[in-house]
Scaffold this motif. Structure first.
Motif, PDB file in Angstrom:
ATOM      1  N   GLY A  51      42.438  41.589  41.262  1.00  0.00           N
ATOM      2  CA  GLY A  51      41.456  40.633  41.759  1.00  0.00           C
ATOM      3  C   GLY A  51      41.205  39.501  40.780  1.00  0.00           C
ATOM      4  N   GLN A  52      41.152  39.820  39.496  1.00  0.00           N
ATOM      5  CA  GLN A  52      40.953  38.786  38.480  1.00  0.00           C
ATOM      6  C   GLN A  52      42.145  37.829  38.442  1.00  0.00           C
ATOM      7  OE1 GLN A  52      40.104  40.797  34.798  1.00  0.00           O
ATOM      8  NE2 GLN A  52      38.276  41.768  35.631  1.00  0.00           N
ATOM      9  N   TYR A  53      43.356  38.362  38.546  1.00  0.00           N
ATOM     10  CA  TYR A  53      44.543  37.500  38.587  1.00  0.00           C
ATOM     11  C   TYR A  53      44.518  36.613  39.828  1.00  0.00           C
ATOM     12  CZ  TYR A  53      46.961  39.607  34.632  1.00  0.00           C
ATOM     13  OH  TYR A  53      47.320  40.020  33.377  1.00  0.00           O
ATOM     14  N   GLU A  54      44.167  37.184  40.974  1.00  0.00           N
ATOM     15  CA  GLU A  54      44.132  36.394  42.204  1.00  0.00           C
ATOM     16  C   GLU A  54      43.073  35.300  42.136  1.00  0.00           C
ATOM     17  OE1 GLU A  54      45.937  39.342  45.585  1.00  0.00           O
ATOM     18  OE2 GLU A  54      43.773  39.398  45.275  1.00  0.00           O
ATOM     19  N   ASP A  55      41.991  35.538  41.408  1.00  0.00           N
ATOM     20  CA  ASP A  55      40.976  34.502  41.227  1.00  0.00           C
ATOM     21  C   ASP A  55      41.515  33.301  40.448  1.00  0.00           C
ATOM     22  OD1 ASP A  55      39.082  35.947  42.620  1.00  0.00           O
ATOM     23  OD2 ASP A  55      38.038  36.676  40.822  1.00  0.00           O
TER      24      ASP A  55
ATOM     25  N   ASP B 130      40.793  45.970  40.115  1.00  0.00           N
ATOM     26  CA  ASP B 130      39.940  44.976  39.457  1.00  0.00           C
ATOM     27  C   ASP B 130      40.789  43.922  38.747  1.00  0.00           C
ATOM     28  OD1 ASP B 130      37.731  46.397  40.315  1.00  0.00           O
ATOM     29  OD2 ASP B 130      37.433  47.417  38.391  1.00  0.00           O
TER      30      ASP B 130
END
Length: 68
Positions: A47-51, A44
């Motif tokens: 994913g937040q970093y990649e966003d 999770d």
């Protein structure tokens, strides 16, 4: 501030995740030749970093604004 989940590997460009920082983590194997899927706190967070953007984009922002 939350402790980092990752640590740099000595003498390497890679990283590792010590068990005590991983949080909840599970691996699900797919039947009949499918991919293995990972779930949990680390996924999770990744994913937040990649966003936020790619590694290159974030490095450019860091250089532009001088943040460490």
């Amino acid at each position: 501030m939350q402790e980092r989940r990752t640590r740099k590997n000595p003498g390497s460009r890679g990283y590792r995740v010590p068990g005590h920082t991983a949080g909840e983590f599970r691996i699900v194997g797919m039947e009949r030749g499918g991919d293995v899927t990972y779930f949990g706190d680390m996924v999770d967070e990744l994913g937040q970093y990649e966003d936020l953007g790619t590694i290159k984009e974030l490095q450019e922002l860091k250089e532009r604004y001088g943040k460490k």
